[in-house]
Write a protein that holds these residues in place. Structure first.
Motif, mmCIF file in Angstrom:
data_model
loop_
_atom_site.group_PDB
_atom_site.id
_atom_site.type_symbol
_atom_site.label_atom_id
_atom_site.label_comp_id
_atom_site.label_asym_id
_atom_site.label_seq_id
_atom_site.Cartn_x
_atom_site.Cartn_y
_atom_site.Cartn_z
ATOM 1 N N ARG A 268 -6.134 -14.024 5.604
ATOM 2 C CA ARG A 268 -5.823 -13.045 4.560
ATOM 3 C C ARG A 268 -5.709 -11.653 5.163
ATOM 4 N NH1 ARG A 268 -9.761 -16.308 1.997
ATOM 5 N NH2 ARG A 268 -8.938 -17.423 0.161
ATOM 6 N N SER A 269 -4.697 -10.933 4.697
ATOM 7 C CA SER A 269 -4.537 -9.525 5.065
ATOM 8 C C SER A 269 -4.131 -8.753 3.804
ATOM 9 C CB SER A 269 -3.468 -9.368 6.151
ATOM 10 O OG SER A 269 -2.182 -9.691 5.631
ATOM 11 N N LYS A 270 -3.879 -7.476 3.943
ATOM 12 C CA LYS A 270 -3.484 -6.676 2.794
ATOM 13 C C LYS A 270 -2.155 -7.114 2.217
ATOM 14 C CE LYS A 270 -5.895 -2.467 4.272
ATOM 15 N NZ LYS A 270 -5.723 -1.032 4.602
ATOM 16 N N PHE A 271 -1.324 -7.724 3.060
ATOM 17 C CA PHE A 271 0.048 -7.996 2.642
ATOM 18 C C PHE A 271 0.334 -9.467 2.375
ATOM 19 C CE2 PHE A 271 -0.099 -4.437 5.647
ATOM 20 C CZ PHE A 271 0.272 -3.402 4.814
ATOM 21 N N MET A 272 -0.508 -10.358 2.901
ATOM 22 C CA MET A 272 -0.165 -11.785 2.746
ATOM 23 C C MET A 272 -1.398 -12.669 2.925
ATOM 24 S SD MET A 272 1.615 -12.621 6.403
ATOM 25 C CE MET A 272 2.426 -11.025 6.499
ATOM 26 N N THR A 273 -1.213 -13.903 2.514
ATOM 27 C CA THR A 273 -2.216 -14.945 2.758
ATOM 28 C C THR A 273 -1.499 -16.157 3.320
ATOM 29 O OG1 THR A 273 -3.660 -14.234 0.948
ATOM 30 C CG2 THR A 273 -3.928 -16.491 1.711
ATOM 31 N N LEU A 274 -1.905 -16.586 4.503
ATOM 32 C CA LEU A 274 -1.298 -17.755 5.148
ATOM 33 C C LEU A 274 -2.315 -18.879 5.241
ATOM 34 C CD1 LEU A 274 0.570 -16.027 8.123
ATOM 35 C CD2 LEU A 274 1.516 -16.771 5.935
ATOM 36 N N THR A 275 -1.835 -20.086 5.105
ATOM 37 C CA THR A 275 -2.708 -21.252 5.237
ATOM 38 C C THR A 275 -2.078 -22.261 6.174
ATOM 39 O OG1 THR A 275 -1.731 -22.412 3.355
ATOM 40 C CG2 THR A 275 -3.623 -20.984 2.903
ATOM 41 N N ALA A 276 -2.911 -23.058 6.778
ATOM 42 C CA ALA A 276 -2.461 -24.136 7.658
ATOM 43 C C ALA A 276 -3.512 -25.238 7.654
ATOM 44 C CB ALA A 276 -2.227 -23.609 9.070
ATOM 45 N N GLN A 277 -3.105 -26.443 7.996
ATOM 46 C CA GLN A 277 -4.033 -27.562 8.073
ATOM 47 C C GLN A 277 -4.647 -27.643 9.468
ATOM 48 O OE1 GLN A 277 -5.043 -29.520 5.438
ATOM 49 N NE2 GLN A 277 -3.928 -27.879 4.387
ATOM 50 N N GLY A 278 -5.932 -27.852 9.494
ATOM 51 C CA GLY A 278 -6.625 -27.926 10.777
ATOM 52 C C GLY A 278 -7.639 -29.056 10.796
ATOM 53 N N ARG A 279 -8.264 -29.216 11.945
ATOM 54 C CA ARG A 279 -9.314 -30.214 12.114
ATOM 55 C C ARG A 279 -10.508 -29.552 12.785
ATOM 56 N NH1 ARG A 279 -9.471 -35.414 11.472
ATOM 57 N NH2 ARG A 279 -7.224 -35.493 11.228
ATOM 58 N N ALA A 280 -11.685 -29.713 12.185
ATOM 59 C CA ALA A 280 -12.888 -29.089 12.725
ATOM 60 C C ALA A 280 -13.332 -29.814 13.990
ATOM 61 C CB ALA A 280 -14.004 -29.121 11.684
ATOM 62 N N MET A 281 -13.667 -29.022 14.996
ATOM 63 C CA MET A 281 -14.105 -29.588 16.268
ATOM 64 C C MET A 281 -15.634 -29.736 16.322
ATOM 65 S SD MET A 281 -11.192 -30.019 17.508
ATOM 66 C CE MET A 281 -11.673 -30.636 19.120
ATOM 67 N N GLU A 282 -16.324 -29.173 15.306
ATOM 68 C CA GLU A 282 -17.786 -29.264 15.273
ATOM 69 C C GLU A 282 -18.264 -29.068 13.842
ATOM 70 O OE1 GLU A 282 -19.321 -26.101 17.725
ATOM 71 O OE2 GLU A 282 -17.538 -24.904 17.334
ATOM 72 N N ASP A 283 -19.531 -29.414 13.606
ATOM 73 C CA ASP A 283 -20.130 -29.213 12.289
ATOM 74 C C ASP A 283 -20.281 -27.722 12.018
ATOM 75 O OD1 ASP A 283 -20.371 -31.938 11.912
ATOM 76 O OD2 ASP A 283 -22.424 -32.024 12.665
ATOM 77 N N ASN A 294 -5.442 -26.276 14.974
ATOM 78 C CA ASN A 294 -4.286 -26.360 14.094
ATOM 79 C C ASN A 294 -3.578 -27.677 14.390
ATOM 80 O OD1 ASN A 294 -1.577 -26.123 13.068
ATOM 81 N ND2 ASN A 294 -1.896 -23.907 12.916
ATOM 82 N N VAL A 295 -3.437 -28.548 13.357
ATOM 83 C CA VAL A 295 -2.899 -29.882 13.594
ATOM 84 C C VAL A 295 -1.419 -29.853 13.978
ATOM 85 C CG1 VAL A 295 -4.583 -30.996 12.081
ATOM 86 C CG2 VAL A 295 -2.422 -30.196 11.130
ATOM 87 N N HIS A 296 -0.712 -28.723 13.682
ATOM 88 C CA HIS A 296 0.717 -28.640 14.014
ATOM 89 C C HIS A 296 0.932 -27.970 15.365
ATOM 90 C CE1 HIS A 296 1.872 -30.121 10.076
ATOM 91 N NE2 HIS A 296 1.034 -29.244 9.515
ATOM 92 N N SER A 297 0.289 -26.841 15.586
ATOM 93 C CA SER A 297 0.499 -26.123 16.849
ATOM 94 C C SER A 297 -0.400 -26.632 17.962
ATOM 95 C CB SER A 297 0.246 -24.632 16.636
ATOM 96 O OG SER A 297 -1.128 -24.395 16.356
#
Length: 324
Positions: A268-283, A294-297
Motif C-alpha cells: 500500500r502507498s498513497k497512490f495505489m494498492t498492489l497484491t500478489a500471491q505468495g508462499r510463506a517460507m516460515e511460520d 512471490n509465486v510468479h516472480s
C-alpha cells in the motif's frame, strides 16, 4: 351362620399357615457368609453366620484394622461353631469367610494444612511450602464412622536446617485414633500461574486455562512467567504439562501464517494498492516479519504478517510485485 363359620375357618387356616411358615423360617439351618464388610470394632457371630437367632449379637473377636481384611479358615470356623453351639458343618474342606473392615483414607492435603499451621506457630516463614520426605508411607486409613480430621501432637522444627519432624493423629482427639510420624523440609514459596491442563501448539491460552500454585522460591528463575498477562492470548510452542512453571521461551503469539501456506502479499502507498500471491517460507504471528516468495516472480522478500493468510511489504517491494 354357615358363612360366618366358613370365614372363621379361613382365618384360622391362614393364621395356622403363617405360624407354620414362621416356624419353618426359624428352623432354617445356619449359613456361612463368605464375604463380610464391617464398620464396627468387633466381629459378632451374626457377622459370620445367618439364621442363628439370639446368638447373632454375641461378640467373637476384634475387627481388623480399617481397610484391612482377615480370612477365617474352615478349621477355626468349625471350632467356633462347636464352642457356641451353632449347628453348622462345612460343605467342603475349603469353606472360609473373608472379613473386611471398611475404611477411609486421610487426605494428604489435610496433613499438609495442619503441618503448615503448626510450623508457622514455630516460626517457619509465612506461606512457606513443605516437602514431606516419607510421603509414600502416609497411607493412613481410619474407620468410616469417624471424621477424617488430623491433629499435630508433637512437632520439632529446626530453622537452621529448615527441617521438621512431627507426630500426627487421625481422627483428631478420637480414643481409637491412629498416630503416625511425618518428616520433611520447609521452603520459602512463591505463587506463580500455571496451566490447569496440558496444552499444545495451536491452542490459545485463556484465563480459564490458568491457575495459581505455590512452588519453592528457588524454582522461580528469571525466565519463569510470574504474571498471567504474559500467558493469556499466547500459545505453547510445544506440548506443555499442567501444573508446572511455564518459561518465556515455551510460549509464543498464535501462528496465523504457517510455513509453506499460501498468502496474499499486499503493498500500500498513497497512490495505489498492489497484491500478489505468495508462499510463506516460515511460520509467523501477527507483527512478525517473515520471508515470503512471490509465486510468479519467484523472488523472496521480507513481509510483515498482518493476519491469517495476509502479509504486507514496504514500498521497496514494489518491483517484486510488479513482476508478478
Amino acid at each position: 351362620m354357615i358363612r360366618r363359620l366358613c370365614l372363621r375357618a379361613t382365618i384360622a387356616g391362614l393364621a395356622l399357615a403363617a405360624a407354620f411358615g414362621s416356624a419353618r423360617a426359624t428352623e432354617l439351618p445356619p449359613q456361612l457368609k463368605p464375604n463380610v464388610v464391617l464398620t464396627g470394632d468387633a466381629i459378632t457371630l451374626g457377622d459370620i453366620w445367618e439364621n442363628i437367632g439370639d446368638k447373632a449379637g454375641t461378640p467373637l473377636a476384634n475387627a481388623p484394622a480399617p481397610g484391612k481384611r482377615i480370612t477365617l479358615e474352615t478349621r477355626w470356623l468349625v471350632a467356633v461353631a462347636q464352642s457356641y453351639g451353632i449347628d453348622w458343618r462345612p460343605a467342603t474342606p475349603f469353606e472360609r469367610s473373608v472379613v473386611e473392615r471398611a475404611g477411609q483414607s486421610v487426605d494428604i492435603r489435610a496433613i499438609e494444612t495442619e503441618l503448615r499451621e503448626a510450623l508457622a506457630m514455630e516460626g517457619a516463614p509465612a506461606g512457606a511450602s513443605i516437602e514431606i520426605s516419607n510421603r509414600q508411607q502416609l497411607h493412613i486409613v481410619i474407620p468410616t464412622t469417624t471424621s477424617p480430621t488430623v491433629a499435630v501432637k508433637d512437632l520439632v522444627y529446626d530453622p537452621r536446617m529448615n527441617r521438621f519432624q512431627a507426630v500426627l493423629e487421625a481422627p483428631a482427639g478420637a480414643p481409637n485414633s491412629v498416630r503416625f510420624k511425618v518428616m520433611g523440609s520447609v521452603f520459602a514459596s512463591a505463587r506463580i500461574p500455571v496451566l490447569v491442563h496440558a496444552m499444545g501448539r495451536g491452542e490459545v491460552i485463556g484465563e480459564a486455562d490458568i491457575q495459581w500454585v505455590d512452588v519453592r522460591e528457588e524454582v522461580v528463575r528469571r525466565d519463569v512467567i510470574s504474571n498471567p498477562r504474559m500467558l493469556v492470548g499466547l500459545e505453547p510452542r510445544y506440548q506443555l504439562r499442567a501444573g508446572v512453571p511455564v518459561r518465556t521461551n515455551e510460549v509464543q503469539k498464535p501462528v496465523v501464517v504457517g510455513k509453506n501456506s499460501s498468502v496474499t502479499i499486499v503493498l500500500r502507498s498513497k497512490f495505489m494498492t498492489l497484491t500478489a500471491q505468495g508462499r510463506a517460507m516460515e511460520d509467523g504471528s501477527v507483527g512478525d516479519v517473515i520471508r515470503v516468495t512471490n509465486v510468479h516472480s519467484k523472488q523472496t522478500v521480507d513481509a510483515k504478517v498482518e493476519g491469517p493468510g495476509q502479509v504486507s511489504v514496504m514500498p521497496g517491494g514494489l518491483r517484486t510485485l510488479a513482476n508478478n
